[in-house]
Design a protein around this motif. Structure first.
Motif, PDB file in Angstrom:
ATOM      1  N   ASP A 178     -10.320   2.344 -10.244  1.00 49.48           N
ATOM      2  CA  ASP A 178     -10.528   3.125  -9.920  1.00 49.48           C
ATOM      3  C   ASP A 178     -10.627   2.573  -8.759  1.00 49.48           C
ATOM      4  O   ASP A 178     -10.466   3.302  -7.510  1.00 49.48           O
ATOM      5  CB  ASP A 178     -11.524   4.879 -10.280  1.00 49.48           C
ATOM      6  CG  ASP A 178     -10.468   4.828 -11.562  1.00 49.48           C
ATOM      7  OD1 ASP A 178      -9.604   5.902 -11.128  1.00 49.48           O
ATOM      8  OD2 ASP A 178     -11.476   4.802 -12.343  1.00 49.48           O
ATOM      9  N   PHE A 179     -11.560   1.581  -8.504  1.00 49.49           N
ATOM     10  CA  PHE A 179     -12.576   0.953  -7.120  1.00 49.49           C
ATOM     11  C   PHE A 179     -10.915   0.295  -6.816  1.00 49.49           C
ATOM     12  O   PHE A 179     -10.937  -0.077  -5.656  1.00 49.49           O
ATOM     13  CB  PHE A 179     -13.608   0.224  -7.978  1.00 49.49           C
ATOM     14  CG  PHE A 179     -14.281   0.170  -5.704  1.00 49.49           C
ATOM     15  CD1 PHE A 179     -15.030   0.254  -5.440  1.00 49.49           C
ATOM     16  CD2 PHE A 179     -13.682  -1.546  -6.130  1.00 49.49           C
ATOM     17  CE1 PHE A 179     -15.566   0.202  -4.510  1.00 49.49           C
ATOM     18  CE2 PHE A 179     -14.432  -1.683  -4.898  1.00 49.49           C
ATOM     19  CZ  PHE A 179     -15.282  -1.497  -4.627  1.00 49.49           C
ATOM     20  N   LYS A 180     -10.500  -0.829  -7.686  1.00 47.53           N
ATOM     21  CA  LYS A 180      -9.258  -1.276  -6.852  1.00 47.53           C
ATOM     22  C   LYS A 180      -8.716  -0.930  -6.534  1.00 47.53           C
ATOM     23  O   LYS A 180      -7.610  -1.068  -5.739  1.00 47.53           O
ATOM     24  CB  LYS A 180      -8.461  -2.204  -8.281  1.00 47.53           C
ATOM     25  CG  LYS A 180      -9.934  -2.991  -8.453  1.00 47.53           C
ATOM     26  CD  LYS A 180      -8.984  -4.125 -10.010  1.00 47.53           C
ATOM     27  CE  LYS A 180     -10.093  -5.341  -9.912  1.00 47.53           C
ATOM     28  NZ  LYS A 180      -9.392  -5.886 -11.369  1.00 47.53           N
ATOM     29  N   LYS A 181      -8.052   0.743  -6.934  1.00 48.84           N
ATOM     30  CA  LYS A 181      -7.120   1.370  -5.987  1.00 48.84           C
ATOM     31  C   LYS A 181      -7.386   1.549  -4.726  1.00 48.84           C
ATOM     32  O   LYS A 181      -6.622   2.384  -3.732  1.00 48.84           O
ATOM     33  CB  LYS A 181      -7.280   2.369  -7.579  1.00 48.84           C
ATOM     34  CG  LYS A 181      -5.888   2.124  -8.535  1.00 48.84           C
ATOM     35  CD  LYS A 181      -6.392   3.086  -9.429  1.00 48.84           C
ATOM     36  CE  LYS A 181      -5.568   3.630 -10.502  1.00 48.84           C
ATOM     37  NZ  LYS A 181      -5.413   4.344 -11.585  1.00 48.84           N
ATOM     38  N   ALA A 182      -8.852   2.507  -5.153  1.00 50.18           N
ATOM     39  CA  ALA A 182      -9.873   3.084  -3.959  1.00 50.18           C
ATOM     40  C   ALA A 182      -9.548   1.241  -2.452  1.00 50.18           C
ATOM     41  O   ALA A 182      -9.210   2.231  -1.482  1.00 50.18           O
ATOM     42  CB  ALA A 182     -10.945   3.340  -4.313  1.00 50.18           C
ATOM     43  N   LEU A 183      -9.403   0.708  -3.172  1.00 50.43           N
ATOM     44  CA  LEU A 183      -9.664  -0.644  -2.023  1.00 50.43           C
ATOM     45  C   LEU A 183      -8.422  -1.091  -1.473  1.00 50.43           C
ATOM     46  O   LEU A 183      -7.797  -1.100  -0.341  1.00 50.43           O
ATOM     47  CB  LEU A 183     -10.205  -2.273  -2.739  1.00 50.43           C
ATOM     48  CG  LEU A 183     -10.975  -2.376  -2.700  1.00 50.43           C
ATOM     49  CD1 LEU A 183     -11.000  -3.725  -3.886  1.00 50.43           C
ATOM     50  CD2 LEU A 183     -11.583  -2.516  -2.075  1.00 50.43           C
ATOM     51  N   LEU A 184      -7.041  -0.877  -2.055  1.00 53.27           N
ATOM     52  CA  LEU A 184      -5.521  -1.144  -1.649  1.00 53.27           C
ATOM     53  C   LEU A 184      -5.640   0.034  -1.100  1.00 53.27           C
ATOM     54  O   LEU A 184      -4.829   0.108  -0.007  1.00 53.27           O
ATOM     55  CB  LEU A 184      -5.134  -1.241  -3.466  1.00 53.27           C
ATOM     56  CG  LEU A 184      -4.900  -2.376  -4.164  1.00 53.27           C
ATOM     57  CD1 LEU A 184      -4.319  -2.049  -5.031  1.00 53.27           C
ATOM     58  CD2 LEU A 184      -4.450  -3.570  -3.015  1.00 53.27           C
ATOM     59  N   LYS A 185      -5.574   1.657  -1.077  1.00 52.14           N
ATOM     60  CA  LYS A 185      -5.594   2.458  -0.491  1.00 52.14           C
ATOM     61  C   LYS A 185      -6.721   2.151   1.354  1.00 52.14           C
ATOM     62  O   LYS A 185      -5.650   3.430   2.000  1.00 52.14           O
ATOM     63  CB  LYS A 185      -6.045   3.702  -0.951  1.00 52.14           C
ATOM     64  CG  LYS A 185      -4.937   4.475  -1.831  1.00 52.14           C
ATOM     65  CD  LYS A 185      -5.502   5.314  -3.506  1.00 52.14           C
ATOM     66  CE  LYS A 185      -4.362   6.120  -3.871  1.00 52.14           C
ATOM     67  NZ  LYS A 185      -5.964   7.161  -4.969  1.00 52.14           N
ATOM     68  N   GLY A 186      -7.563   1.396   0.720  1.00 48.12           N
ATOM     69  CA  GLY A 186      -8.370   1.022   2.253  1.00 48.12           C
ATOM     70  C   GLY A 186      -8.995   2.301   2.544  1.00 48.12           C
ATOM     71  O   GLY A 186      -9.377   2.217   3.894  1.00 48.12           O
TER      72      GLY A 186
END
Length: 233
Positions: A178-186
């Motif tokens: 979930d954290f990686k997705k948040a990173l990629l979304k900016g």
């Protein structure tokens, strides 16, 4: 005097999965206490002042490490603000338990406890906490606040007390995807990411140490669309 915060990513004090970290904290508390018996104050606001949680804390810090354990109760009106202030003043170590971070911060602000705790930190008292009690000290917190309330299925970034710069994600072994997705979304630029049974120590605002009882800690960031995952030592 050095100012210290030990931020624990997660774990179960009841089953002593964080015992190595608790031992480290206890030694710092004893050093702070000097010749007198060390005093540790447990603040369980995030768990709505759960007494079983405090009893688990006492069984570790008193029974194992011979530290006097006190508790600050502010959820149901059992203690006055003056009494809590006295407990904070007498503490060598302040341990903030896990639970609902946003509820905890709102309750602290209602009674001015947040300012008392920041003063305690600036006085050199050992500040530590797990999950909610860890992320609250940072400028930004990666939290399950909305998930706990059934408002969303996603983690969100909320503002913390800002004693430490940057952001923190607890329970990273459970939240990494979930954290990686948040990173990629900016949504997040970077953060300290700490697994269960691991803690990161900050001295005078700088990260200086990793204390592991089995878990690991990382600094995660995004660079040119690529996720950078650096293990902290």
């Amino acid at each position: 005097m050095k100012k210290r915060i030990i931020a624990i990513g997660g774990g179960e004090i009841k089953s002593k999965t964080t015992l190595k970290i608790d031992e480290y904290i206890s030694n710092l508390a004893k050093e702070h206490a000097g010749e007198k018996r060390a005093n540790a104050l447990f603040i369980g606001t995030a768990s709505h002042d759960s007494m079983p949680y405090f009893n688990s804390f006492r069984k570790t810090y008193t029974s194992v490490f011979d530290i006097k354990a006190e508790v600050a109760l502010m959820v149901y009106g059992e203690m006055s603000v003056e009494k809590i202030a006295g407990k904070i003043e007498n503490a060598d170590c302040i341990y903030v338990g896990g639970g609902d971070t946003v509820y905890m911060l709102d309750k602290w602000k209602e009674f001015g406890i947040d300012k008392m705790l920041i003063d305690a930190y600036n006085q050199g008292k050992i500040i530590c906490g797990l999950s909610a009690g860890a992320i609250c000290w940072f400028k930004d917190m990666y939290t399950d606040y909305e998930i706990m309330r059934g408002q969303s299925s996603e983690y969100v970034l909320r503002k913390g007390l800002g004693v430490l710069d940057g952001a923190m994600c607890p329970h990273f072994n459970e939240r990494e995807q979930d954290f990686k997705k948040a990173l990629l979304k900016g949504e997040i630029q970077n953060a300290y990411c700490v697994e269960n049974d691991c803690a990161i120590e900050f001295t005078d605002g700088e990260m200086t140490n990793v204390i592991s009882a089995g878990g690991k800690a990382y600094f995660m960031s995004l660079s040119n669309g690529e996720i950078i995952k650096k293990e902290l030592k």
